[in-house]
Write an enzyme that holds these catalytic residues in place. Structure first.
Site, PDB file in Angstrom:
ATOM      1  N   ASP A  40       0.817  -1.228   0.000  1.00  0.00           N
ATOM      2  CA  ASP A  40       0.000   0.000   0.000  1.00  0.00           C
ATOM      3  C   ASP A  40       0.843   1.267   0.000  1.00  0.00           C
ATOM      4  O   ASP A  40       0.353   2.333   0.393  1.00  0.00           O
ATOM      5  CB  ASP A  40      -0.962   0.055   1.203  1.00  0.00           C
ATOM      6  CG  ASP A  40      -2.131  -0.910   1.057  1.00  0.00           C
ATOM      7  OD1 ASP A  40      -2.169  -1.667   0.065  1.00  0.00           O
ATOM      8  OD2 ASP A  40      -3.004  -0.903   1.935  1.00  0.00           O
ATOM      9  N   CYS A  79      -3.930  -5.885  -3.322  1.00  0.00           N
ATOM     10  CA  CYS A  79      -3.163  -7.110  -3.142  1.00  0.00           C
ATOM     11  C   CYS A  79      -4.138  -8.220  -2.827  1.00  0.00           C
ATOM     12  O   CYS A  79      -4.919  -8.118  -1.905  1.00  0.00           O
ATOM     13  CB  CYS A  79      -2.157  -6.942  -2.020  1.00  0.00           C
ATOM     14  SG  CYS A  79      -2.852  -6.282  -0.504  1.00  0.00           S
ATOM     15  N   HIS A 117       0.387 -15.137   1.450  1.00  0.00           N
ATOM     16  CA  HIS A 117      -0.984 -14.874   1.026  1.00  0.00           C
ATOM     17  C   HIS A 117      -1.411 -15.442  -0.290  1.00  0.00           C
ATOM     18  O   HIS A 117      -2.249 -14.857  -0.973  1.00  0.00           O
ATOM     19  CB  HIS A 117      -1.259 -13.369   0.988  1.00  0.00           C
ATOM     20  CG  HIS A 117      -1.490 -12.861   2.337  1.00  0.00           C
ATOM     21  ND1 HIS A 117      -2.699 -12.817   2.932  1.00  0.00           N
ATOM     22  CD2 HIS A 117      -0.603 -12.410   3.252  1.00  0.00           C
ATOM     23  CE1 HIS A 117      -2.555 -12.336   4.135  1.00  0.00           C
ATOM     24  NE2 HIS A 117      -1.305 -12.095   4.350  1.00  0.00           N
ATOM     25  N   ASP A 264       2.841  -2.920  -4.030  1.00  0.00           N
ATOM     26  CA  ASP A 264       1.836  -3.844  -4.583  1.00  0.00           C
ATOM     27  C   ASP A 264       0.626  -3.151  -5.189  1.00  0.00           C
ATOM     28  O   ASP A 264      -0.093  -3.729  -6.002  1.00  0.00           O
ATOM     29  CB  ASP A 264       1.394  -4.857  -3.529  1.00  0.00           C
ATOM     30  CG  ASP A 264       0.642  -4.216  -2.366  1.00  0.00           C
ATOM     31  OD1 ASP A 264       0.766  -2.979  -2.179  1.00  0.00           O
ATOM     32  OD2 ASP A 264      -0.062  -4.935  -1.648  1.00  0.00           O
TER      33      ASP A 264
END
Lengths: 489, 489
Positions: A40, A79, A117, A264
């Site tokens: 971010d 993301c 993730h 990202d």
């Protein structure tokens, strides 16, 4: 219309550098690869990109010693990781060969530090997908949660769950204090030292999340920024990157280590000003396909190879880091499938400019295309009216009539066209009646046709609307799933 | 409410570096002084300040060799000059001793190249106010006008009118081609050479206007910028500044020449995107007292004295260039009147930070005050509803509820407070109820009280509402007045 967060992602777009497979060839030159992926962080967050507090001396120095990419894009304005709910059971399929898998076969030792993730379940564990080592978490540091209905996010060292955020890895939401970036820094320094000692090439993927809300910084950085807590986090990251680069230099391996810094997606303006960053002069932020959502800060650094002080307008994508890394490892790009990324080494080493478009996806929707300095929007959408009414605003303080729309508006027949050189803020659509419009849209249309003709859509893996990938049992027994990696090595 | 353009200006605020008088002392060190003042160039227009096309290599290099000022302000969000109608007869009073007058007495030779605009009448001529030489015009290059009702703006060499814009000094509004910047550049190079040969110190005030609408560039620069015509103009200016600095170096006088680059107000967003620049991440532009209207790009360069690569957060003002220049000339600041500017040499040479506020005036109104990172708005106002309805928008694409108001709204009892570190875009007013608000507003109030107690308002000289300063006869006989300098030496 549902929020983008709840819509399926084309996984390959979302995963960027880690994705796609290829045919292998023996490594010609085993250059170390270090990818620094921020969370971010916005285009406008670094001094070198015009942040008015100019508090990133180390990253600015990295740019001065390397190459600044001003037109570098992410593949998705959010993301997948941070939007992978804990109760999802989907993840990266085995059919996708990830960058570390390919590098591993070429003799690299691979480590991921920070966010993974690509799925919580054992089959999705990073050590099952090419990494040798992991210190980090399969989710963002959201929380704190209670430990009954919803446990805190686990932190892993390799296969072992070594604790949880807020419990074993403290985050003080009131002060913003957490020493996680220091832990991630130390992990990086130790790994680099170990690899240098073993004389084996390494791939280090440093995917840290201090700039993702809830934003945090270590005690020594708290209160040091003009920008508040968010700036403290940036300053700590800047300091850490400086230490990593210095470490490479002190070990004498800087000329054998390619480093790339990016983020990202755009700054999360929904969290601004205290927990969100800056997208500089660009429109909107994270979640959107305006420039603020997808144009990223990007710096390449490789002393002795990439000339110092370079500035490139190459249209780049995080997906290029896949192809570029293969090239660095002396590997050929895969030939059995369509590759979206390109090898940026000719850009970085010889100053070439490669003509290629940028496609802006939001979920499955091709929202916009950039060709040269033109950007055509086929769909416009900021946030929904419902979100707007709740104060969830992806474009706070910005409002461009007919552009920052609160419903997803179609322009596929007559795209909204902007010239990003004259109008980086996407405020002045070019007249439909102009010759310039006709010429640019013709060019863009040809690119889209070609793109669609060769597109092989990925199978959605993280679609929360798809019951098949959701583990509904986790609602009552979350611990089992959340810490699943720890149970099955 | 009338437009700010039509309201009286406190002349001293508007004139910045040229204004205020002082007691004299013999020069200790005769450092050359070169002030480069741009017209309507915005904070975000240089690569070093984050312009995404990064097309200002020479100015960026100047910053790398000198000191970047990130928090530097103009004294007025519009230039009195460009808003001095041709039919005004007011101007700079003799009671104001200008910087060149003081420097002249200290042995300097002074030249102004470009815009003057402190009055058209003979008594206001720059050669009556301390300058030895002039090449330029007493107005912006507006036009073309007919030569009956309204003549084109004259261009002077010293006392002589040498022609008019559009006639003798061509400006092609269709292509944007004009070689004026090249003329201004050559004038600067020649003057510097001549002064170097004569071994006499000089003050050169290079006040060029290529970035003021109608924007222009020379043929060799047309079409060279990603940013369109405006960018072409910036590129030509950048190239010219590079040539001037190189000239100083080649003559061996760079270490004896202080150079300061800045602009007269924020980018004119009313003219964007084709004829207006960028204010980066800041709110609104020219005409307003938001950061976009008054924060300026600023670079100090003095090799061997100002350390290379410096970045300063000193709150600076164009008015400081008066005091700083006096200091460079070895002169003491005046003691017979209140001085608004400060000497920035301790900032530039020793890295000091001087605690001082910034006052944001729009016409006679004290709209806002900056103290440290806090900015308190006593009045908010973007444009009028009437202007808005005509598309005259000082904040295109930007809209902050309760902040970018279309009537002049009073907040004198409860100022709107922003923290420019966390919120450079002035989007998030700090809660009135917070302790932070109380502390900051107390501090600001004390500064305002002190400011008002010592304020000596200037007499309005350019108030178009004041019939006494207007020459109504010029409506029918404009030539007489417009070329008045030429008639009376």
């Amino acid at each position: 219309m549902a929020s983008a967060a709840l819509r399926p992602l084309r996984l390959c777009w979302a995963l960027g550098p880690l994705c796609l497979c290829c045919a292998l060839r023996p490594a010609a030159a085993a250059t170390n690869i270090l990818l620094l992926l921020m969370d971010d962080m916005g285009w406008g967050d670094l001094g070198a990109f015009g942040e008015p507090s100019k508090e990133t001396p180390n990253l600015d120095q990295m740019a001065a010693e390397g190459m600044l990419f001003l037109d570098f894009y992410t593949a998705s304005p959010l993301c997948s990781p941070s939007y992978t709910p804990q109760d999802i059971v989907g993840g990266i399929p085995d059919s996708e060969l990830l960058l570390p898998e390919l590098l591993k076969k070429a003799g690299y030792t691979n480590k991921i530090i920070g966010k993974w993730h690509l799925g919580h379940r054992p089959q999705f564990h990073p050590l099952k997908h090419g990494f040798h080592e992991w210190f980090g978490s399969p989710n963002c540091h959201f929380g704190p949660y209670d430990n009954r209905e919803r446990p805190n996010i686990p932190v892993y060292r390799d296969w072992e769950m070594v604790g949880r955020y807020y419990e074993d890895f403290k985050i003080d939401l009131k002060t913003g204090e957490a020493n996680l970036t220091q832990l991630y820094l130390q992990e990086a320094l130790d790994f680099i030292s170990k690899q240098q000692a073993s004389q084996k090439p390494f791939f280090l993927y440093w995917a840290i999340d201090a700039t993702h809300a809830p934003v945090y910084a270590s005690k020594q950085f708290l209160g040091t920024s003009q920008r508040g807590l968010y700036g403290d986090a940036v300053r700590e990251i800047d300091d850490s990157v400086g230490k990593i680069l210095k470490h490479l230099q002190q070990l004498g391996i800087s000329e054998n280590t390619f480093v790339f810094f990016t983020s990202d997606n755009g700054a999360a303006l929904i969290s601004a000003p205290k927990q969100g960053g800056s997208n500089g002069p660009f429109l909107c932020g994270k979640q959107t396909t305006f420039e603020g959502g997808m144009r990223e800060p990007a710096i390449a650094w490789w002393p002795g190879h990439i000339p110092a002080g370079g500035v490139s307008h190459q249209l780049g994508s995080v997906m290029d880091l896949f192809s570029t890394s293969l090239s660095l490892a002396g590997l050929q790009p895969p030939s059995d499938r369509q590759i979206d990324g390109i090898d940026l080494l000719p850009v970085m080493l010889q100053g070439k400019l490669i003509d290629r478009p940028i496609f802006y996806y939001r979920g499955n929707e091709l929202m916009a295309v950039r060709a040269g300095l033109y950007k055509a929007h086929f769909w416009t959408w900021s946030n929904s009216w419902e979100e707007q009414s709740k104060g969830i605003d992806f474009c706070p303080g910005q409002s461009v009539a007919g552009v920052t729309t609160h419903t997803q508006e179609e322009h596929t027949c007559l795209p909204l066209l902007f010239h990003l050189g004259r109008d980086p803020g996407e405020k002045y659509p070019i007249s439909f009646a102009s010759e310039e419009y006709q010429r640019a849209v013709e060019r863009v249309s040809a690119l889209v046709q070609q793109h669609k003709a060769t597109l092989v859509p990925g199978q959605p893996q993280l679609n929360v609307c798809d019951q098949a990938v959701m583990d509904n049992s986790t609602v009552t027994t979350p611990n089992r799933q959340i810490a699943a990696f720890g149970d099955q090595k």
